[in-house]
Write a protein that holds these residues in place. Structure first.
Motif: not given
Length: 446
Positions: A380, A411, A434
């Motif tokens: 993360s 991310n 992400n």
């Protein structure tokens, strides 16, 4: 050493010649025996004092040896498997300062054994070695061991050079302070470490500080903390050009180094930068590992270790590797320009409860973050970029089938790899929030 009386004895008054030819062992021992009755200082004027290391100089409590900066105490050549120029056994309050102590490595007449020492410290306390050059031991330049634990040993501002076995061995001791010291050029017989913190079975080694030291050009590891050693703090050390790791914490399934802190250190041009194997609760923080022949930082079979806020760059293999670990945390590191992967999780045994958090991984040649053999992990908040020019990552984050029950969250892989931003596989994984290669936020590979 402030409790020693200011009585100064000139060793030449007892008949020592210091001419590099005469055996001065008996005269030096007589000076030691006389001084020990009152306490005080034995002064060695300029010269070379030859000592029979098979007999040894047996030091006494409450004693200071002060060598002129041009004074040398040298072992007479022998062929024995074991010797010690100075034997410091079951005593306290001793300080040895200045000058040079030399073994017989270059001229030793035997070819076996590894126990020829310049200093052998056993069961003693409040011992200080300061401003010394100690070199050419057939075994260790300094051994701190024996059946009775040593305590409050200080090695300060020394040069330890060209030992055959280890520069310094700490085998049974607590409260040892090694500082401002250079340990270099160890070679000959294993372990060939600069500094080896390694208890014998059943002995205790703990509360060790190594600070502001340079360890380099040793055939083995620069510094190794081995087996049951614990509570070791390694700070502001430059470890470079060693044949093993710059700094290592090593052990096996039943004997593990633990509670080691490695901080503000530089490890470069070694086989590995910082290497952990079977380590427990070890913390690597604010270190710089670069230009090593394999990995910058590697943790194998570790439990509960933390790799935090380090720079790991331009290593021939990976920046940071976790292999078969439990509860490892890789946090806020800068990992860039490594020739294989930036952060790699792999190994023959599944890594469990691994956390890869808030790292910056940039321009690592194959994958910025490579995840295999991992379960119940969290990846993360990582910032992932492919880089520019010839150093371009192919994949930002690669998640394959052997990754299970792991969360991949928040991310930033925008432009994270030349081919793929995030490649996900595995089972029972959560993938959300992400940013992918094209800038979109999606759970699908891109």
């Amino acid at each position: 050493m402030s409790d020693l009386k200011e009585i100064i004895i000139n060793v030449k008054n007892f008949g020592a010649k210091g001419d590099g030819i005469t055996d001065d062992t008996v005269t030096i021992q007589n000076a030691v025996n006389t001084s020990s009755r009152e306490g005080g200082t034995i002064h060695f004027p300029s010269g070379t004092y030859m000592v029979n290391a098979l007999t040894s100089i047996i030091l006494k409590s409450n004693l200071r040896l002060l060598l002129d900066k041009n004074a040398t105490i040298k072992a007479i050549n022998n062929g024995s498997t074991a010797y010690s120029i100075f034997r410091i056994e079951n005593i306290s309050n001793v300080c040895i300062e200045d000058g040079t102590i030399i073994g017989d490595k270059a001229t030793h007449t035997g070819n076996t054994g590894e126990w020829g020492r310049c200093f052998y410290i056993l069961g003693s306390s409040n011992i200080t070695l300061k401003n010394l050059t100690i070199k050419d031991a057939w075994g260790d330049c300094i051994t701190i061991g024996g059946d009775v634990i040593n305590e409050k040993i200080i090695i300060d501002n020394c040069i330890i050079d060209n030992a055959r076995r280890n520069g310094i061995t700490v085998a049974h001791a607590k409260n040892v302070d090694i500082k401002n010291t250079v340990v270099k050029n160890t070679s000959g017989t294993a372990p060939t470490a600069g500094i080896d913190i390694e208890p014998d079975m059943g002995d205790y080694v703990g509360n060790i500080i190594i600070s502001n030291c340079y360890v380099h050009n040793n055939l083995g590891n620069g510094i190794i903390v081995a087996f049951d050693a614990q509570k070791v703090n390694i700070t502001n050390v430059f470890a470079y050009s060693n044949g093993g790791a710059g700094i290592a914490v090593d052990g096996n399934e039943t004997r593990r180094g633990k509670e080691v802190i490695i901080q503000n250190c530089h490890a470069y041009d070694n086989t590995r930068g910082v290497y952990l194997e079977y380590a427990v609760d070890t913390h690597i923080i604010n270190c710089h590992a670069h230009h090593n022949l394999t990995d910058g930082i590697q943790d194998v079979f570790g439990i509960g270790n933390t790799i935090e806020s380090n720079n790991s760059n331009y290593n021939t293999s990976n920046g940071i590797s976790l292999l078969s670990t439990i509860r490892s945390t890789v946090l806020t590191n800068m990992v860039y320009g490594n020739f294989l992967h930036g952060i790699r999780v792999a190994g023959g045994v599944i890594n469990t409860e691994t956390s890869i958090l808030n790292n910056k991984t940039i321009a690592n040649a194959t994958q910025n973050i490579s995840l295999t053999n991992m379960s119940y992990g969290l990846v993360s908040g990582n910032y992932v970029r492919k880089g520019m020019g010839t150093s371009v990552s192919k994949t930002g984050i690669n998640f394959i089938a052997s990754v299970t029950n792991t969360m991949l969250m928040n991310n930033d892989c925008y432009d994270g790899g030349s081919d793929i931003g995030i490649s996900t596989g595995g089972s029972n994984t959560m993938n959300g929030g992400n940013r992918n290669k094209d800038g979109t936020f999606t759970t699908n590979p891109n």
